[in-house]
Design an enzyme around this catalytic site. Structure first.
Site, PDB file in Angstrom:
ATOM      1  N   ARG A 183      19.864  44.304   1.089  1.00  0.00           N
ATOM      2  CA  ARG A 183      20.729  45.345   0.530  1.00  0.00           C
ATOM      3  C   ARG A 183      20.441  46.669   1.240  1.00  0.00           C
ATOM      4  O   ARG A 183      19.341  47.224   1.097  1.00  0.00           O
ATOM      5  CB  ARG A 183      20.504  45.488  -0.972  1.00  0.00           C
ATOM      6  CG  ARG A 183      21.109  44.344  -1.770  1.00  0.00           C
ATOM      7  CD  ARG A 183      21.090  44.611  -3.255  1.00  0.00           C
ATOM      8  NE  ARG A 183      19.792  44.352  -3.850  1.00  0.00           N
ATOM      9  CZ  ARG A 183      19.608  43.850  -5.078  1.00  0.00           C
ATOM     10  NH1 ARG A 183      20.655  43.526  -5.820  1.00  0.00           N
ATOM     11  NH2 ARG A 183      18.408  43.660  -5.559  1.00  0.00           N
ATOM     12  N   ASP A 210      12.133  40.689   2.965  1.00  0.00           N
ATOM     13  CA  ASP A 210      12.396  39.272   3.208  1.00  0.00           C
ATOM     14  C   ASP A 210      13.801  39.174   3.831  1.00  0.00           C
ATOM     15  O   ASP A 210      14.456  40.195   4.051  1.00  0.00           O
ATOM     16  CB  ASP A 210      12.314  38.516   1.884  1.00  0.00           C
ATOM     17  CG  ASP A 210      12.139  37.009   2.055  1.00  0.00           C
ATOM     18  OD1 ASP A 210      12.058  36.555   3.207  1.00  0.00           O
ATOM     19  OD2 ASP A 210      12.080  36.306   1.040  1.00  0.00           O
ATOM     20  N   HIS A 256       8.279  35.356  -1.797  1.00  0.00           N
ATOM     21  CA  HIS A 256       8.137  36.707  -1.249  1.00  0.00           C
ATOM     22  C   HIS A 256       7.172  37.543  -2.086  1.00  0.00           C
ATOM     23  O   HIS A 256       6.316  38.250  -1.544  1.00  0.00           O
ATOM     24  CB  HIS A 256       9.512  37.385  -1.185  1.00  0.00           C
ATOM     25  CG  HIS A 256       9.472  38.744  -0.548  1.00  0.00           C
ATOM     26  ND1 HIS A 256      10.513  39.643  -0.676  1.00  0.00           N
ATOM     27  CD2 HIS A 256       8.528  39.372   0.196  1.00  0.00           C
ATOM     28  CE1 HIS A 256      10.217  40.746  -0.013  1.00  0.00           C
ATOM     29  NE2 HIS A 256       9.009  40.617   0.518  1.00  0.00           N
ATOM     30  N   ASP A 278      14.417  46.714  -4.851  1.00  0.00           N
ATOM     31  CA  ASP A 278      15.182  47.622  -3.986  1.00  0.00           C
ATOM     32  C   ASP A 278      16.446  48.160  -4.633  1.00  0.00           C
ATOM     33  O   ASP A 278      17.160  48.983  -4.026  1.00  0.00           O
ATOM     34  CB  ASP A 278      15.546  46.921  -2.670  1.00  0.00           C
ATOM     35  CG  ASP A 278      16.354  45.642  -2.881  1.00  0.00           C
ATOM     36  OD1 ASP A 278      16.594  45.273  -4.060  1.00  0.00           O
ATOM     37  OD2 ASP A 278      16.728  44.998  -1.878  1.00  0.00           O
ATOM     38  N   ASP A 279      16.748  47.730  -5.860  1.00  0.00           N
ATOM     39  CA  ASP A 279      17.951  48.224  -6.541  1.00  0.00           C
ATOM     40  C   ASP A 279      17.594  49.106  -7.734  1.00  0.00           C
ATOM     41  O   ASP A 279      18.384  49.237  -8.679  1.00  0.00           O
ATOM     42  CB  ASP A 279      18.840  47.056  -6.989  1.00  0.00           C
ATOM     43  CG  ASP A 279      18.134  46.137  -7.984  1.00  0.00           C
ATOM     44  OD1 ASP A 279      16.888  46.249  -8.100  1.00  0.00           O
ATOM     45  OD2 ASP A 279      18.807  45.315  -8.628  1.00  0.00           O
ATOM     46  N   ASP A 357       9.360  35.716 -13.173  1.00  0.00           N
ATOM     47  CA  ASP A 357       9.349  36.646 -14.303  1.00  0.00           C
ATOM     48  C   ASP A 357       9.337  35.905 -15.640  1.00  0.00           C
ATOM     49  O   ASP A 357       8.615  36.297 -16.569  1.00  0.00           O
ATOM     50  CB  ASP A 357      10.524  37.628 -14.236  1.00  0.00           C
ATOM     51  CG  ASP A 357      11.855  36.949 -13.973  1.00  0.00           C
ATOM     52  OD1 ASP A 357      11.875  35.732 -13.663  1.00  0.00           O
ATOM     53  OD2 ASP A 357      12.900  37.627 -14.068  1.00  0.00           O
ATOM     54  N   SER A 388      20.895  36.885  -9.533  1.00  0.00           N
ATOM     55  CA  SER A 388      21.247  36.636 -10.937  1.00  0.00           C
ATOM     56  C   SER A 388      22.736  36.744 -11.180  1.00  0.00           C
ATOM     57  O   SER A 388      23.209  36.526 -12.300  1.00  0.00           O
ATOM     58  CB  SER A 388      20.516  37.629 -11.846  1.00  0.00           C
ATOM     59  OG  SER A 388      20.956  38.951 -11.577  1.00  0.00           O
TER      60      SER A 388
END
Length: 513
Positions: A183, A210, A256, A278-279, A357, A388
């Site tokens: 992204r 990654d 990762h 990263d978001d 998670d 997701s």
């Protein structure tokens, strides 16, 4: 003292030489006496000792005039002659008797003026010596006063007060690990991290990428020395069960994470890390929040993470006037979270191949430990697209309120988060609150300032309540999102409401999932 032992002894002072009352042996003695730290005595003294006062053995030895006695006497006399000669050659100091004479009196000086000079010089040295002794005494008293803090009178050492981290400890370096893939919008995440970062030295940013996506790599590389860019070397596909082919992305994410955390703790040798995807966009006090809670995470064995995220932190569901309020939670929130190397050493050997998670939320990993979370989130997710496929994003996540007010957490007393203190206060507040129904909440007919309590007794009743109220309704190993001891806290029209199990709750049921 000397006169008490030798009653016939006579002493000379200044330039007056007293004659002995009886024939005897004349001795010239020059010595320094330190009678008291405040009273030094430096003097040249002549003693006339009667011969009868010496023991017979000494008199016999003297009569024989042995070479040893003669040599000793010669050395003694020579030393005193040299000493007198040196003192006579030294000029007198200001403030001595000589300098206090008026000019008209110069011609009237007695012949013994040189002796006066010697005496003045001796007195000057004595004064300087006394001043030095006084200075040394003050230093010794200070040392004694400080030493008494650490020692008892019987000589046993007392317990030294513990130094506070704020005053003496070197600030710990807390790196920020950004998990990136493909992204290019990672720029938004990095811009906010760098904007709010108070110190590049204390908060180094390490971006682990990654996927091998070149455009994203170029964006990360454009920040130069402001961050460290590392790349996950294994970009191969992972063999997964046939029913999990569509979840290939989750397997790669788990791989990762494992590689990146090993880099942080083993290659870079950090002791703590904050993980950010990263978001995520961070709040102005993001770094302050984690800095303040780091000591608690390190010292409290009932904690295993600190998260910046409130799963039910949507606008209208949190108190905007309580941006400093923090909670304990049994649910692992993620989305900007801090862990220690000790925890990673525990988790790494059994790290899962996928869905890391949810694996973290299993009782085998959580082991009845909790995380700290804020009332108002310190992170905001802007990543609708991902593995997701936007799950929960449109309904919940995009409405999460990001804190905008800087809270000085490092200057606050956070001891209320201690488990014993927190549990006692939390249970009293929750179960002292009056029971209400979902209809009362939806109609807004809540009488009084609150808090209020609405009760559930099964997974189905919880889901029904959550959906009607508007909070997240899923359970992971029986733990509701943002829940603590089964209780979920939120705000309804400005009033605090607790969704709680019956009083006497003791444990979660993993089958409630």
């Amino acid at each position: 003292s000397a006169e008490s032992h030798f009653p016939v002894l006579e002493k000379t002072t200044n330039d007056k030489i007293l004659k002995p009352k009886m024939p005897g042996l004349f001795l010239l003695v020059h010595f320094t006496l330190l009678l008291h730290p405040k009273c030094p005595l430096l003097s040249s003294t002549h003693f006339f000792l009667p011969e009868s006062s010496f023991p017979s053995t000494i008199r016999a030895m003297l009569r024989k005039r042995s070479p040893l006695v003669i040599c000793g006497a010669f050395t003694f006399v020579a030393w005193n002659v040299v000493l007198v000669f040196v003192l006579m050659k030294r000029p007198s100091s200001p403030g001595t008797v000589d300098n206090q004479l008026e000019p008209n009196d110069v011609q009237q000086k007695p012949v013994g003026g040189k002796l006066d000079n010697i005496i003045n010089e001796v007195l000057r040295v004595a004064d300087a010596f006394e001043a030095e002794l006084e200075s040394q005494k003050k230093i010794l008293l200070q040392i004694q006063n400080h030493w008494s803090v650490w020692e008892n009178k019987d000589g046993t050492q007392e317990t030294k007060p513990k130094a506070t981290a704020a005053n003496n400890a070197v600030p710990v370096v807390i790196p920020i690990l950004v998990i990136a893939c493909n992204r290019v919008t990672v720029k938004r995440c990095l811009d906010k991290l760098i904007e709010h970062r108070p110190s590049a030295e204390l908060y180094p940013i390490i971006v682990s990428q990654d996927c091998g996506h070149q455009e994203t790599s170029d964006v990360i590389g454009s920040y130069g020395s402001q961050l460290t860019h590392i790349k996950q070397p294994d970009l191969s596909d992972i063999a997964v069960p046939s029913q999990h082919k569509k979840f290939q992305g989750y397997y790669k994410i788990s791989r990762h994470y494992r590689w990146a955390l090993n880099q942080i703790f083993n290659s870079f040798s950090y002791s703590t890390v904050v993980v950010v995807e990263d978001d995520l966009e961070v709040a102005p006090d993001f770094f302050e929040y984690f800095r303040a809670l780091h000591p608690m995470l390190k010292s409290d064995p009932t904690l295993w993470c600190v998260s910046a995220w409130n799963d039910n932190g949507r606008e209208g569901f949190v108190d905007p006037g309580k941006s400093n309020l923090l909670y304990r939670t049994d649910f692992f929130p993620g989305l900007g979270w801090m862990l220690t190397k000790d925890l990673w050493v525990e988790l790494e050997p059994k790290w899962p191949a996928s869905f890391w998670d949810d694996w973290m939320r299993h009782p085998d990993q959580r082991r009845d430990r909790s995380c700290i979370r804020p009332e108002i989130s310190r992170t905001l997710t802007f990543g609708r697209k991902g593995v997701s496929l936007g799950q929960f994003y449109d309904k919940y996540l995009r409405f999460i309120k990001l804190n905008s007010e800087f809270v000085p957490f490092t200057k606050m007393d956070l001891s209320y988060l201690d488990k014993n203190t927190y549990d006692e206060s939390f249970e009293k507040e929750v179960y002292a609150a009056p029971l209400i129904t979902v209809e009362d909440i939806k109609s807004g007919k809540l009488s009084g300032p609150g808090p209020f309590r609405v009760q559930y007794s099964s997974p189905d009743s919880f889901k029904m309540l959550a959906r009607n109220i508007g909070i997240m309704d899923d359970l992971k190993s029986g733990v509701p999102r943002a829940g603590y001891r089964g209780v979920v806290s939120f705000l309804s029209r400005g009033k605090r409401v607790y969704v709680a199990p019956p009083a006497g709750w003791s444990h979660y049921d993993p089958n409630w999932s």
